[in-house]
Write a protein that holds these residues in place. Structure first.
Motif, mmCIF file in Angstrom:
data_model
loop_
_atom_site.group_PDB
_atom_site.id
_atom_site.type_symbol
_atom_site.label_atom_id
_atom_site.label_comp_id
_atom_site.label_asym_id
_atom_site.label_seq_id
_atom_site.Cartn_x
_atom_site.Cartn_y
_atom_site.Cartn_z
ATOM 1 N N PRO A 38 28.080 42.591 105.083
ATOM 2 C CA PRO A 38 27.697 42.080 106.408
ATOM 3 C C PRO A 38 27.771 43.130 107.511
ATOM 4 O O PRO A 38 26.997 43.072 108.471
ATOM 5 N N GLN A 119 29.884 41.834 98.317
ATOM 6 C CA GLN A 119 30.668 40.664 98.701
ATOM 7 C C GLN A 119 30.506 40.365 100.191
ATOM 8 O O GLN A 119 30.450 41.268 101.026
ATOM 9 N N ASN A 120 30.441 39.086 100.508
ATOM 10 C CA ASN A 120 30.367 38.648 101.899
ATOM 11 C C ASN A 120 31.782 38.592 102.477
ATOM 12 O O ASN A 120 32.451 37.557 102.448
ATOM 13 N N TRP A 122 32.697 38.777 105.578
ATOM 14 C CA TRP A 122 32.822 38.122 106.878
ATOM 15 C C TRP A 122 33.331 36.687 106.769
ATOM 16 O O TRP A 122 33.842 36.138 107.736
ATOM 17 N N ALA A 123 33.188 36.091 105.610
ATOM 18 C CA ALA A 123 33.663 34.722 105.420
ATOM 19 C C ALA A 123 35.138 34.683 105.031
ATOM 20 O O ALA A 123 35.692 33.609 104.791
ATOM 21 N N ALA A 143 29.420 31.649 106.355
ATOM 22 C CA ALA A 143 29.172 31.295 104.958
ATOM 23 C C ALA A 143 27.856 31.926 104.511
ATOM 24 O O ALA A 143 26.904 32.039 105.291
ATOM 25 N N THR A 144 27.803 32.342 103.264
ATOM 26 C CA THR A 144 26.642 33.077 102.757
ATOM 27 C C THR A 144 25.313 32.354 102.960
ATOM 28 O O THR A 144 24.340 32.975 103.417
ATOM 29 N N MET A 147 24.318 32.700 106.571
ATOM 30 C CA MET A 147 23.992 34.084 106.914
ATOM 31 C C MET A 147 22.580 34.436 106.451
ATOM 32 O O MET A 147 21.818 35.085 107.176
ATOM 33 N N ILE A 148 22.224 33.997 105.243
ATOM 34 C CA ILE A 148 20.870 34.244 104.737
ATOM 35 C C ILE A 148 19.842 33.564 105.631
ATOM 36 O O ILE A 148 18.807 34.145 105.989
#
Length: 254
Positions: A38, A119-120, A122-123, A143-144, A147-148
């Motif tokens: 992120p 890996q995300n 930020w969550a 959450a992924t 974000m997408i």
């Protein structure tokens, strides 16, 4: 199209891209890439990145797919101007789609090379949002899936507006180089306007970063804003195509 007479125009466009890449390569070491994917995307879609690289690069690519549609020999193949209009809209639409897919792919590859992980963060409590704001921030906003959605819808609607604006100005001026510099000039003006008066018509809304993240309502507002402007431009393009005499410009260059 007379490519020999168009070389200087393309050279100017490519020069701007080289400048953008140079600026980006000089500042990329200043940012915390090691924290995760992120953080990489956060820097790829800030105002300066849009202004210096991604927007000009998109406009250059659009040149190669848009201007051939208006060559006289191709114009006569369209029995109705309405058909030509929908062809222009589809061309811009798919150019935006393909360009963003390539740009996002570049972002993922760049993040993997820089961080060794996709890996995300930020969550999680290890990510930049929590490190900066602690318990004051809702990590569910990162959450992924959201974000997408945030990146995809924002950038698609923003670049669709840019593409249609370039097409409209190209039809208005008969020179894509004019359209290119008018759009880039607008972005520079918008950047200066936001820096001086905190007012932005494009860049601050198109940028996706931690400081402008927002929730679902903010995302909906941004998407409706850009799609509303795009509809206005589509109407303008349609009217120009109905009224324009392409035969009189058959001797002109792109």
């Amino acid at each position: 199209m007379d490519w020999q007479r168009s070389l200087w125009k393309m050279a100017a466009c490519i020069g701007i891209l080289i400048l953008g890449i140079s600026v980006f390569s000089n500042i990329e070491t200043l940012f915390p890439w090691e924290r995760g994917l992120p953080d990489v995307f956060n820097m790829l879609f800030i105002e300066s990145s849009l202004l210096a690289f991604s927007a000009p690069a998109f406009l250059v690519i659009l040149f190669f797919v848009l201007t051939p549609l208006f060559q006289p020999l191709r114009i006569v193949r369209f029995q109705k101007r309405e058909t030509l209009a929908w062809t222009v809209f589809r061309t811009v639409f798919f150019t935006v789609l393909i360009y963003l897919a390539a740009y996002f792919t570049f972002g993922f590859l760049f993040a993997w090379l820089k961080t060794g992980s996709l890996q995300n963060t930020w969550a999680t409590k290890e990510g930049t949002p929590y490190l900066l704001y602690k318990d004051e921030i809702d990590l569910s906003l990162f959450a992924t899936p959201y974000m997408i959605l945030r990146y995809g819808l924002t950038e698609f609607s923003a670049f669709l507006f840019l593409g249609l604006a370039a097409a409209f100005l190209y039809l208005l001026s008969d020179r894509y180089i004019y359209a290119f510099f008018l759009v880039v000039g607008f972005l520079i003006f918008d950047f200066a306007l936001h820096s001086l008066f905190m007012i932005s018509l494009f860049l601050n809304k198109a940028a996706v970063r931690l400081g402008t993240w927002g929730d679902g309502k903010d995302l909906l507002g941004i998407v409706l804003y850009f799609f509303g402007l795009s509809v206005v431009l589509m109407i303008g393009i349609f009217i120009l195509l109905l009224r324009k005499d392409f035969l009189s410009r058959s001797g002109k260059k792109e």
